[in-house]
Design an enzyme around this catalytic site. Structure first.
Site, PDB file in Angstrom:
ATOM      1  N   HIS A   3      -7.645  -6.017   0.833  1.00  6.40           N
ATOM      2  CA  HIS A   3      -6.443  -5.169   0.779  1.00  6.40           C
ATOM      3  C   HIS A   3      -5.302  -5.681   1.639  1.00  6.40           C
ATOM      4  CE1 HIS A   3      -4.164  -1.506   0.118  1.00  6.40           C
ATOM      5  NE2 HIS A   3      -4.103  -1.261   1.417  1.00  6.40           N
ATOM      6  N   SER A  15       0.831  -1.196   0.000  1.00  3.70           N
ATOM      7  CA  SER A  15       0.000   0.000   0.000  1.00  3.70           C
ATOM      8  C   SER A  15       0.872   1.255   0.000  1.00  3.70           C
ATOM      9  CB  SER A  15      -0.958  -0.051   1.183  1.00  3.70           C
ATOM     10  OG  SER A  15      -2.007   0.863   1.053  1.00  3.70           O
ATOM     11  N   ASP A  72      -9.787  -5.898  -3.861  1.00  2.48           N
ATOM     12  CA  ASP A  72      -9.213  -4.817  -3.058  1.00  2.48           C
ATOM     13  C   ASP A  72     -10.026  -3.546  -3.312  1.00  2.48           C
ATOM     14  OD1 ASP A  72      -7.699  -2.769  -1.914  1.00  2.48           O
ATOM     15  OD2 ASP A  72      -5.797  -3.734  -2.401  1.00  2.48           O
TER      16      ASP A  72
END
Length: 285
Positions: A263, A140, A227
């Site tokens: 995610h 991320s 995600d």
């Protein structure tokens, strides 16, 4: 040491002349916050060992991952510990650190600061790993830190041995304005300009889409199909940009994981470890 302490922090010493001021403060922060998890096959060997043993262990031939986490919480978040366990069981050393401003680390988390932290941890690790390869792994927000660091290393003539980007975005501006919680404000008069001005003021860009154009390191992109935090379309776009830019197309690969991992939970995929090991083994053979 108990079992948890086997993931002890190795003492870092700054390269070159003695450190002073902010540099000394940085090394003190890392000394307190770097966690070295050895491959699970060496857990018994690690019990009761000191920091020097952990440093020497980096030369044992087991590949090393420098893990750069996302924007929420800290290195000890449950999903991150699960990933570290998977990688450790797969034969990797994992070095995870809380950047400045995260966890117990002091300081303000700026883009430049986070990038500096990643570069120094990587270079410290390379200086102690001998011929053992070291991979930068970003998740991320950490993908932006990873590509920023990799670009600097490339410019120094010392490309990263490999890069893994888990749930990457193209750049922070695009990722932020499309963040699910912010979409409802996009039609509010003046919101978009105010938001973008704030990013410019703090110099927050994390331009993955530009950085990958300058890289030559083996690059593996991992993304979950479901995600919703960083949608799959961003990972696909980044892969397209990287694949077009790389001279050696075999050095760039993307793997999309089926729904169920969202995610943060690719660590639960039964194919994650073999995907990573197969890619790195091929690139490092």
């Amino acid at each position: 040491m108990d079992a948890q302490d086997c993931q002890a922090a190795a003492t870092l010493q700054p390269p070159g002349p003695p450190a002073h001021g902010c540099v000394a403060a940085w090394w003190d922060m890392v000394d307190r916050n770097l966690r070295h998890t050895v491959p699970s096959c060496r857990e018994e060997d690690a019990k009761g060992k000191d920091r020097c043993w952990y440093e020497a262990a980096l030369r044992d031939g087991n590949p090393i991952i420098v893990y750069l986490h996302g924007s929420a919480e800290h290195r000890a978040a449950s999903h991150r510990l699960k990933l570290v366990k998977v990688l450790s069981d797969g034969g990797f050393h994992v070095l995870s650190v809380d950047y400045r401003g995260f966890g117990d680390s002091t300081g303000k988390p700026t883009e430049e600061g986070l990038t500096t932290d990643a570069i120094r941890v990587y270079e410290w690790t390379k200086a102690r790993s001998g011929i053992t390869p070291v991979c930068l792994w970003g998740h991320s927000l950490g993908t932006g830190v990873a590509t920023n660091a990799a670009k600097v290393l490339e410019e120094k003539g010392c490309p990263a041995d490999a890069i893994v980007l888990e749930a990457p975005f193209t750049n922070m501006w695009v990722a932020s304005i499309n963040y699910p919680l912010l979409k409802i404000y996009r039609n509010v008069p003046g919101f978009l300009r105010t938001f973008m001005d704030a990013l410019r003021k703090d110099k927050i860009v994390f331009p993955n889409d530009e950085n990958v154009k300058f890289l030559s390191s083996p690059l593996l992109i991992l993304h979950g199909e479901d995600d919703r935090t960083v949608p799959l379309e961003y990972g696909k776009k980044l892969y397209e940009i990287a694949h077009n830019a790389y001279r050696n197309k075999e050095r760039v690969k993307m793997v999309i994981f089926p729904p169920g991992f969202q995610h943060n939970l690719l660590c639960k995929s039964p194919t994650l470890l073999v995907t990573v090991r197969d890619f790195l083994s091929k690139q490092w053979s």
